[in-house]
Design a protein around this motif. Structure first.
Motif, short mmCIF file in Angstrom:
data_model
loop_
_atom_site.label_atom_id
_atom_site.label_comp_id
_atom_site.label_asym_id
_atom_site.label_seq_id
_atom_site.Cartn_x
_atom_site.Cartn_y
_atom_site.Cartn_z
N GLN A 76 0.81 -1.22 0.00
CA GLN A 76 0.00 0.00 0.00
C GLN A 76 0.84 1.28 0.00
O GLN A 76 0.39 2.32 0.46
N LYS A 102 -8.07 4.56 -1.43
CA LYS A 102 -6.76 3.92 -1.52
C LYS A 102 -6.35 3.67 -2.96
O LYS A 102 -7.19 3.46 -3.84
N ASP A 105 -2.62 -1.87 -5.00
CA ASP A 105 -1.37 -2.43 -4.48
C ASP A 105 -0.31 -2.45 -5.58
O ASP A 105 -0.62 -2.63 -6.77
#
Length: 516
Positions: A76, A102, A105
């Motif tokens: 992250q 977010k 990844d």
């Protein structure tokens, strides 16, 4: 079994000794050198990206640039970089991650150049302190450690310590933490959380969230190289990690630190607050409790064991080598095999203690005394694993090889503790030529006269080697009594075996060294 924590605090540094049954098992020095401690979170700047290493060097203000490998970025890291950028530009004004979008990844097999660029500001956490010629080792997988929990920003996972084996307890803790953790934060449940009530875990989690929020507020005004979130001092971090029911004494010789530790204990384990005591005697705390002597006898190349055996410990750049010798124990048992087993088992306990005491890391190779029976080799292996179970550092122990060698790998995150057990000859200063060291008594006499007559100090303490102490206090009309007759004030003398024979230190009423 009793556990005691002894803290010797001075203006320059804080020395911390952990005793188990009055025997020294851990020793730490805090504040004596750099300020880059494990757990600290800094705002760094990318100095250069090295594609060949798939890593980057980060400027934190240390003389050597810190090292950040691609595998330590964490999946992250892009979310962290986005959050850092928004916070620095003041578009975010709190550490809350509720509603924060977010980023995907990163690829596990990706390249550092795809994530970081030269000059980029980045939030990093120290996972290894500067060791030898190397700068700090860093990670972007940030975490904040509490008494029962570890909070991980930009994650949603709830993990539980493998040492909690009860299935029902694991379910209870997982369900409980999942219901109280804030959005956008993952939690690792520590072993000591087993059996704890909701209020204890919730309080610990709230403290970690508050610490994160305060750190992110500091980040808004932070400049490159500045610490954003600092780990607690070494004494409190040790207490946080090892404090349990077996602790029966915490002795501190500094008044302010005593209050600080008492308040910390009150917060994490109120029932243990009464074991924190302020040491006020005139003799130095390490001297009075025998810690100074243990330090001097535990860090040499040769380490003796109670029943006659001894260890030889050698350090190289690549690994540490420990040789086990039977000494005068060889004739105590009926046969050679029994002698070897007894010495080896005793050595295993001492080696486990030495690894913790010196904080030896990397590869450790132990040459035990040869044994033929397979069951004895298995017993020795089981003994070593049992003795190492209290070691908080990650470690792996391999069974004895056919050559009688045992290999251990142990993680080291701080510089190895090394205390010199050899002293330069006080008479010749290491030159091999004798100087007039007998004059030390005259030096003290002259210095004392100057301080009293020129600086008019009222209350004076002199710390000195026990031999000097005996010289100045021997007899009814001792040198100290003569001083009293001459200067009309009593000079307090303190024995300190950590000093060389010709060393002494003169202190004022505040305990500060008087400079001449």
């Amino acid at each position: 079994m009793s556990n005691e924590l002894i803290i010797d605090s001075t203006r320059e540094e804080c020395r911390i000794a952990l005793l188990k049954n009055r025997r020294l098992v851990e020793f730490h020095q805090d504040g004596g050198g750099h300020s880059f401690n494990v757990g600290d979170i800094y705002l760094g700047s990318v100095k250069k990206v090295v594609q060949g290493l798939n890593a980057a060097f980060i400027d934190l203000g240390y003389e050597k640039d810190a090292f950040l490998h691609y595998l330590d970025l964490g999946p992250q890291v892009q979310s962290l970089n986005k959050f850092t950028k928004l916070t620095l530009s003041k578009k975010l004004n709190s550490g809350k991650l509720t509603g924060f979008k977010k980023e995907p990844d990163i690829n596990k097999l990706g390249k550092m150049s795809q994530v970081l660029t030269k000059g980029q500001k980045i939030l990093v956490q120290i996972v290894k302190e500067p060791i030898s010629t190397k700068g700090p080792r860093l990670s972007c997988e940030l975490s904040l450690a509490g008494r029962y929990l570890i909070m991980v920003p930009f994650s949603n996972a709830v993990s539980i310590s493998k040492k909690i084996t009860d299935a029902n307890e694991r379910k209870r803790l997982s369900r409980l933490i999942s219901s109280i953790k804030p959005e956008g934060f993952g939690v690792i449940i520590r072993t000591v959380a087993q059996g704890k009530e909701v209020k204890d875990l919730d309080s610990d989690l709230r403290n970690l969230v508050e610490k994160w929020d305060n750190g992110m507020k500091a980040l808004q005004k932070a400049k490159v190289r500045e610490k954003v979130i600092g780990e607690m001092n070494r004494a409190n971090s040790i207490l946080r990690d090892v404090l349990n029911e077996s602790f029966d004494s915490i002795l501190v010789d500094d008044k302010n630190l005593h209050v600080e530790i008492k308040n910390f204990i009150k917060g994490i384990a109120p029932e243990k607050e009464k074991i924190v005591k302020h040491y006020t005697a005139k003799t130095k705390i390490f001297e009075a409790l025998g810690v100074e002597k243990q330090l001097k006898t535990s860090f040499g190349q040769s380490v003796s064991m109670p029943t006659g055996g001894y260890l030889i410990i050698e350090h190289t750049e690549a690994l540490h080598v420990i040789d086990v010798n039977s000494g005068n124990k060889s004739n105590r048992e009926d046969n050679q095999e029994d002698t070897a087993l007894k010495v080896n088992v005793e050595a295993a306990a001492e080696i486990a203690r030495q690894l913790r005491l010196r904080d030896m890391g990397g590869i450790i190779v132990i040459d035990f005394i040869d044994m033929r029976r397979v069951e004895n080799k298995k017993k020795l292996y089981a003994t070593m694993k049992e003795e190492m179970k209290d070691d908080r550092s990650k470690h792996t122990i391999l069974p004895l090889s056919k050559f009688g060698l045992m290999e251990i790998t142990r993680q080291r995150v701080r510089p190895e503790v090394n205390i010199s057990t050899r002293e330069v000859c006080p008479s010749c200063g290491g030159t091999g030529k004798i100087s007039a060291s007998i004059q030390v008594a005259d030096q003290i006499d002259n210095t004392l006269r100057y301080i009293i007559e020129s600086q008019n100090e009222k209350k004076i303490t002199i710390a000195m080697h026990p031999y000097l102490y005996a010289y100045f206090t021997a007899g009814i009309f001792s040198k100290r009594v003569k001083w009293f007759s001459k200067y009309f004030r009593w000079i307090n003398l303190v024995e300190d075996s950590s000093m060389a024979l010709t060393e002494y230190e003169i202190l004022n009423s505040q305990g500060e060294t008087i400079q001449i």
